[in-house]
Scaffold this motif. Structure first.
Motif, PDB file in Angstrom:
ATOM      1  N   HIS A   1     -10.092  -4.415  -1.561  1.00  0.00           N
ATOM      2  CA  HIS A   1      -9.842  -5.823  -1.267  1.00  0.00           C
ATOM      3  C   HIS A   1      -8.650  -6.343  -2.075  1.00  0.00           C
ATOM      4  CE1 HIS A   1     -12.270  -9.517   0.253  1.00  0.00           C
ATOM      5  NE2 HIS A   1     -10.974  -9.736   0.335  1.00  0.00           N
ATOM      6  N   GLN A   2      -8.662  -6.038  -3.358  1.00  0.00           N
ATOM      7  CA  GLN A   2      -7.558  -6.453  -4.226  1.00  0.00           C
ATOM      8  C   GLN A   2      -6.244  -5.809  -3.802  1.00  0.00           C
ATOM      9  OE1 GLN A   2      -7.535  -8.739  -6.313  1.00  0.00           O
ATOM     10  NE2 GLN A   2      -9.596  -9.034  -7.186  1.00  0.00           N
ATOM     11  N   PHE A   3      -6.321  -4.548  -3.457  1.00  0.00           N
ATOM     12  CA  PHE A   3      -5.114  -3.838  -3.020  1.00  0.00           C
ATOM     13  C   PHE A   3      -4.513  -4.500  -1.779  1.00  0.00           C
ATOM     14  CE2 PHE A   3      -3.594  -0.868   0.236  1.00  0.00           C
ATOM     15  CZ  PHE A   3      -2.416  -0.449  -0.349  1.00  0.00           C
ATOM     16  N   LEU A   4      -5.379  -4.842  -0.830  1.00  0.00           N
ATOM     17  CA  LEU A   4      -4.885  -5.430   0.426  1.00  0.00           C
ATOM     18  C   LEU A   4      -4.179  -6.754   0.173  1.00  0.00           C
ATOM     19  CD1 LEU A   4      -7.980  -4.680   2.705  1.00  0.00           C
ATOM     20  CD2 LEU A   4      -5.738  -3.552   2.787  1.00  0.00           C
TER      21      LEU A   4
ATOM     22  N   PHE B   1     -11.327 -13.690   4.227  1.00  0.00           N
ATOM     23  CA  PHE B   1     -12.128 -12.759   3.423  1.00  0.00           C
ATOM     24  C   PHE B   1     -11.968 -13.085   1.935  1.00  0.00           C
ATOM     25  CE2 PHE B   1     -10.391 -10.417   7.129  1.00  0.00           C
ATOM     26  CZ  PHE B   1     -11.570 -10.276   7.847  1.00  0.00           C
ATOM     27  N   PRO B   2     -12.673 -14.106   1.459  1.00  0.00           N
ATOM     28  CA  PRO B   2     -12.561 -14.490   0.042  1.00  0.00           C
ATOM     29  C   PRO B   2     -12.978 -13.324  -0.854  1.00  0.00           C
ATOM     30  CG  PRO B   2     -13.796 -16.130   1.300  1.00  0.00           C
ATOM     31  CD  PRO B   2     -13.657 -14.943   2.177  1.00  0.00           C
ATOM     32  N   VAL B   3     -12.147 -13.032  -1.790  1.00  0.00           N
ATOM     33  CA  VAL B   3     -12.399 -11.849  -2.605  1.00  0.00           C
ATOM     34  C   VAL B   3     -13.660 -12.009  -3.446  1.00  0.00           C
ATOM     35  CG1 VAL B   3     -10.991 -12.582  -4.564  1.00  0.00           C
ATOM     36  CG2 VAL B   3     -11.267 -10.142  -4.079  1.00  0.00           C
ATOM     37  N   GLU B   4     -14.039 -13.259  -3.733  1.00  0.00           N
ATOM     38  CA  GLU B   4     -15.228 -13.474  -4.564  1.00  0.00           C
ATOM     39  C   GLU B   4     -16.528 -13.310  -3.785  1.00  0.00           C
ATOM     40  OE1 GLU B   4     -14.975 -13.697  -7.633  1.00  0.00           O
ATOM     41  OE2 GLU B   4     -12.779 -13.940  -7.677  1.00  0.00           O
TER      42      GLU B   4
END
Length: 383
Positions: free
Chosen positions: A289-292, A312-315
DNA sequence: AAGACGGGGAC
DNA sequence: GTCCCAGTCTT
């Protein structure tokens, strides 16, 4: 007078040569294509690709005028994709520098991308009747057994000896048949394992056979351990379309399409399975997710990155697992975990970039991919 | 001199 | 699982 080794070899070849699609074709281009495809690739694997290739690109000019995308699509599944890129580039070289005709001498052949010492010797002898030897995996093995060469396969010392042996026994006037005869003998009689020595026309000349050490020649080069890596990929859906990204032209699977992905450990050190299991235990979807988010904002513009982060909230967003794949490349193995990111609403206009494309599921088969991405695409098409 | 570079078939 | 295939290019 006594028969030379080449005499016996050629006599055997006259009776036992394999019938292959490129044999007897007077067009040097056809032989060239076959030689490139056959690099590190078995005859049975090559034949259907060869037939399709000659049908789609009947002449050098057709290949030179084609798009790299079409060339890679036709090569898909054969592997070593630099061969396709080099062949494409070399065709343009031939049109530009050699009037559209494959050059008929060793030096000019070697200037073509993807034509090394083996291929130049093969083309020169087969197409132009030049008295040039060549050396491939088959010939290395046969000569190593015949003359009990103890230098490890692929060592520079061993290669020097083998090239010299190939040249020493080369008969004047039939170099093309001579080179292909070694290869046919290696492929059908003098095989890597369980050679059929009782059928070999050179049995009485063979030093390894005389010593009963056929299976100990050639001496293999020591192998290194293959590292294990982990990767994550994203299936990003929007309506009936999915996001594909194109790999850079150079390197592994260069120019092919795939689903956005990255290795979990870019600073991979190459040691042990312990690292692999440690990576497997990490929070892989979060890492992906962070990478994207980073990738999209730096490579594909902030507009798409913003829309992606909003959807797509990362949290809070936890993607579902799409599938896990294991694959072995030549110099490393990889375990890939793919996760789903389905947009609720169609957002096709988002993300414009030459290396990024929204593709209808039904159209995925038109994009050249490696085996791993192809497997994922097929699973997507079934669901 | 060593490593990068695919995928599949045979054992 | 391992080996290796009609090798070439890069470092």
């Amino acid at each position: 007078m006594t028969l030379t080794i080449a005499d016996r070899l050629l006599h055997w070849y006259d009776q036992h040569r394999r019938q292959l699609p490129w044999r007897g074709d007077p067009d040097p281009y056809a032989v060239w294509v076959s030689e490139i495809m056959l690099q590190q690739t078995r005859v049975d694997t090559v034949i259907p690709y060869y037939d399709r290739w000659l049908a789609q690109f009947p002449a050098i000019a057709d290949l030179a005028a084609a798009s790299l995308e079409d060339v890679l699509k036709l090569w898909e599944g054969l592997g070593y994709y630099s061969r396709a890129r080099n062949l494409h580039q070399a065709a343009q070289q031939v049109v530009r520098d050699f009037g559209g005709q494959l050059p008929n001498n060793l030096q000019d052949l070697r200037t073509l991308s993807g034509v090394g010492r083996y291929t130049a010797g093969a083309i020169a002898s087969i197409c132009f009747d030049l008295d040039e030897p060549t050396l491939d995996g088959n010939i290395r093995r046969v000569l190593s057994r015949l003359f009990d060469v103890v230098e490890p396969l692929g060592s520079s010392q061993g290669d020097r000896i083998l090239w010299e042996l190939a040249r020493t026994h080369l008969p004047s006037g039939r170099a093309g048949d001579y080179n292909q005869a070694w290869m046919d003998l290696g492929a059908t009689i003098c095989t890597p394992r369980n050679p059929q020595c009782e059928l070999c026309p050179l049995r009485s000349d063979c030093q390894a056979y005389g010593l009963g050490i056929q299976s100990d020649r050639p001496v293999p080069k020591p192998r290194k351990q293959i590292p294990q890596r982990s990767a994550v990929a994203a299936i990003i859906l929007s309506g009936s379309k999915v996001l594909l990204t194109k790999r850079q032209e150079k390197g592994l699977l260069g120019g092919l399409w795939e689903f956005p992905c990255c290795y979990v450990d870019e600073n991979f050190t190459g040691d042990s399975l312990q690292d692999a299991s440690r990576r497997e235990g990490a929070n892989l979807p979060k890492f992906l997710h962070q990478f994207l988010l980073t990738e999209f904002s730096t490579e594909f513009g902030s507009e798409f990155a913003t829309a992606f982060a909003k959807e797509f909230p990362v949290e809070t967003y936890v993607p579902n697992l799409f599938g896990t794949y294991k694959h072995a490349y030549t110099h490393f193995r990889v375990t890939l975990h793919a996760y789903l990111f389905p947009f609720k609403e169609s957002s096709e206009k988002l993300g414009k970039h030459p290396c990024l494309d929204w593709v209808a599921i039904a159209e995925l088969s038109n994009y050249p991919m490696g085996k791993l991405a192809r497997q994922m695409a097929q699973k997507l098409a079934k669901a």
